[in-house]
Write an enzyme that holds these catalytic residues in place. Structure first.
Site, PDB file in Angstrom:
ATOM      1  N   ASP A 289       4.732 -12.469   9.921  1.00 50.74           N
ATOM      2  CA  ASP A 289       4.820 -11.001  10.018  1.00 50.74           C
ATOM      3  C   ASP A 289       4.239 -10.650  11.283  1.00 50.74           C
ATOM      4  OD1 ASP A 289       6.338  -9.794   7.758  1.00 50.74           O
ATOM      5  OD2 ASP A 289       4.393  -9.267   6.691  1.00 50.74           O
ATOM      6  N   ASP A 442      -3.172 -11.494  -4.866  1.00 50.26           N
ATOM      7  CA  ASP A 442      -3.527 -12.882  -5.584  1.00 50.26           C
ATOM      8  C   ASP A 442      -4.126 -12.365  -6.936  1.00 50.26           C
ATOM      9  OD1 ASP A 442      -5.573 -11.863  -4.521  1.00 50.26           O
ATOM     10  OD2 ASP A 442      -6.290 -13.831  -3.266  1.00 50.26           O
TER      11      ASP A 442
END
Length: 710
Positions: A289, A442
């Site tokens: 990214d 997460d």
């Protein structure tokens, strides 16, 4: 002393106190001092005839030797003072340079410009109000102390002072101080005492929770409990070194998400490409990214290099970079070829799994259809780099060995750590996949998977090396994200938890223990109790905070926290002080996430130094190449040289600097002011705690802990 040859016929007339002295440059130190003999203690009147002259000489020797000993001690004390002065001067000079050249945390840098300035300064303004009020009250209390006005809570008589003052200054001051005492006794002390008692109750509940976790960890060690795969023969062959018995090789996808992390991308790609797994059943995705074209090109060339060596590895770069890491992972899971794979392993850019990582983790999924996640423990290559990394190692060692292990063994649920874990792709899909709604994607996926009935396994004996943040700026931003995201998630998933079909005990564990107690109450009471209430009780002594709350219970909790890292025991006091110092950042982040304030969705990639890159690459070279990687060793050596050249170029172009953290500095002066006030009340434990805690805030506020940042 003369040699024995020249002592023949000479009568031994040793008297007095002999001194054996050894020179230790630059100071003198006395090694042995013998006691006086019996004859040396005889008075002249009791001395035998004919020896009075010798006794006089003995007394003269004693006087000279005593003078010499005193001179040696004075010289040693002077040496200590002279060595202390340069150290103090060096510290003052360092502070002066940092104040003159450092940037403050108000500077727009690294994503902080996205935060609302009004929200950004609100918390700091509240702290400044408390600081100036405490300074004013300190002067007021000192003046009253020297006048002999020592009021206590019981039996205060205000009638003598509460009258309209005349034009005299003394009368006005007496009226002002008596009015302040009246206000604090009648209006300030009751609510402050109530808040103090409430925080003490929360503190005790959280301490009991931590004690229960430690007892659970002790029970696991005592009984030698650990997760065992249902297919015991395969793991037994693996542990004995006979890989031929290992026949469970499902299709595994490995993802390496990264963003502008050119310091560490080579080590993670190299480690993952050396995983011991059949090449036809392993696909590696490098999810880049990065918005820096140079970094993109370097990562792409690294992927191409491993492709030429036979690795099944792909490079992916998003055009629309939304959702941070969650958006990156979500985009990668939408590829059409994902349906051919059963499991996905995730490693952040600074993680280096061992070659047998997949064999030790994926085997737990065999014959266990309810298992959705296998999480490995983190180990740190730079845990001894500086004081900051040592303190982080204490915290994370407790997190993995106590919190994660106990929850994994007894509850089969814990928060996914975002990396060094293997997911069953079916569990990810049933939970709804990666969502971009919080900064803790997460934990979000772990909570949703648990609500759908999936179980988790934590492997404390399987480690994956990574790197700790070495600068306070990087650590501070990391902690802000880790404590803001859970509160965002709690707001979003609370209705789903209540409506879920899991047991009442699991709902209680998730709502109260997992979210409220460990994510909200802990930063709330640690900041409120030790940074606000404790200083206020010094100026409002009618509200009492017991010494066992200030000293004994925190010391016991720090001792429990440090048990998983026994080598760090000498750092138990700095750890206690630093945790209270970090409560400012954690409390601010918790409030931002809970009420969706300006910095709630702030995401800054944790800065890596790449210190572990060189050592890990060298270890890969020493292990020797695999059969299918015949030409990897020369390339690794070339990578090593390239890292050195890049580090030299970076050091020339970039200049490191420090930051000055205004909230921490303001709290430092607040605590030091309160410690000065505690001297007037002769509160020993409170004084020392406030003094050392204030110094801890001062060091952190001046960025004197950890490395400087680029």
């Amino acid at each position: 002393m003369a040699p024995p040859l020249f002592n023949w016929g000479v009568k031994d007339t040793h008297r007095g106190t002999p001194v054996v002295v050894k020179m230790e440059n630059p100071n003198w130190s006395m090694v042995e001092l013998e006691g006086p003999e019996e004859d040396d203690l005889m008075t002249p009147t009791s001395s035998p005839a004919g020896v009075s002259r010798d006794k006089g000489k003995g007394r003269g020797k004693n006087a000279k030797q005593l003078t010499w000993v005193l001179l040696l001690k004075a010289h040693r004390a002077a040496g200590c003072l002279t060595s202390l002065a340069p150290a103090l001067w060096g510290l003052v000079s360092a502070v002066k340079r940092r104040v003159a050249a450092g940037k403050t945390d108000a500077d727009t840098d690294g994503g902080r410009e996205l935060e609302n300035p009004t929200v950004k300064t609100r918390f700091y303004s509240c702290i400044k109000v408390f600081l100036w009020l405490s300074v004013f009250l300190l002067f007021l209390e000192v003046a009253a102390y020297f006048k002999g006005w020592h009021f206590v809570a019981a039996g205060i008589q205000f009638e003598h002072f509460l009258w309209a003052p005349a034009f005299g200054v003394k009368d006005f001051f007496a009226w002002l101080y008596a009015s302040w005492v009246f206000v604090r006794v009648e209006y300030l002390a009751p609510p402050l005492q109530f808040l103090t008692n409430a925080c003490i109750v929360l503190f005790l509940i959280q301490s009991v929770d931590r004690l229960v976790l430690c007892l659970g960890c002790f029970w696991i060690r005592f009984k030698k409990i650990k997760p065992v795969p249902k297919c015991g023969d395969a793991i037994a062959d693996l542990e004995s070194g006979e890989s031929k018995g290992f026949s469970f090789f499902p299709m595994v996808l490995v993802q390496i998400p990264m963003c502008n992390e050119k310091e560490v991308y080579q080590q993670s790609i190299g480690a993952v490409c050396n995983l011991d797994w059949p090449k036809g059943k392993l696909l590696i995705q490098v999810l880049d990214d990065s918005d820096d074209p140079t970094t993109q090109q370097l990562i792409k060339e690294e992927v191409q290099k491993w492709q030429q060596e036979g690795a099944n590895i792909l490079y992916r770069h998003r055009v629309i970079r939304d959702g941070y890491k969650a958006g990156n992972l979500k985009s990668a899971m939408n590829c059409s070829y994902i349906k051919d794979y059963e499991f996905v392993a995730i490693f952040d850019a600074d993680f280096q799994p061992t070659p047998d990582f997949l064999k030790k983790t994926v085997i737990h999924f065999k014959d266990n259809d309810e298992l959705g996640l296998v999480q490995a423990r983190w180990s740190f290559v730079n845990k001894d780099e500086n004081l900051l990394t040592r303190l982080q190692n204490i915290n994370l060692s407790f997190h993995f060995e106590v919190e994660q292990q106990v929850n994994g063994i007894f509850i089969n649920f814990f928060g996914f750590n975002g990396t060094a874990g293997v997911w069953r792709i079916k569990a990810l899909e049933e939970a709804g996949g990666w969502l971009e709604r919080t900064t803790v994607e997460d934990m979000d996926i772990a909570v949703r998977a648990h609500l759908h009935g999936w179980k988790f396994v934590f492997l404390n004996d399987v480690e994956c090396q990574c790197e700790l943040p070495e600068s306070y700026e990087a650590y501070r931003k990391q902690q802000h994200r880790w404590h803001s995201g859970p509160m965002q998630l709690f707001r979003l998933c609370l209705p789903d938890i209540i409506r879920s079909r899991i047991s009442v005990w699991k709902k209680f564990n998730m709502i109260f223990l997992f979210f409220l107690l460990r994510k909200l109450i802990l930063p709330f009471y640690s900041f409120t109790l030790f940074c606000i209430i404790l200083p206020m009780t010094m100026f409002v002594p009618e509200a009492e905070l017991p010494a066992w709350v200030v000293c004994y219970i925190p010391a016991a909790m720090s001792f429990l926290n440090i048990l998983p890292a026994p080598k760090a025991f000498p750092f138990i006091v700095p750890y206690l002080l630093f945790e209270n110092t970090m409560s400012v950042t954690k409390f601010n982040a918790m409030i931002s996430g809970l009420f969706q304030l300006g910095s709630a969705y702030e995401w800054v990639v944790t800065k890596k130094s790449g210190r572990s890159s060189e050592g890990d690459l060298v270890s890969l070279i020493e292990k020797g190449p695999k059969l299918q990687r015949g030409s990897s060793a020369p390339d690794l050596e070339e990578i090593k040289e390239e890292l050195r050249r890049q580090e030299q170029k970076t050091s020339k172009k970039k200049k490191k600097h420090n930051r000055i953290y205004m909230k921490e500095l303001a709290l430092a002066f607040l605590l030091l002011t309160a410690s000065a006030r505690s001297l007037l009340s002769a509160q020993g434990i409170h004084f020392y705690f406030l003094l050392f805690q204030g110094i801890s805030f001062l060091l952190v506020g001046l960025d004197l802990i950890g490395e400087q940042v680029d």
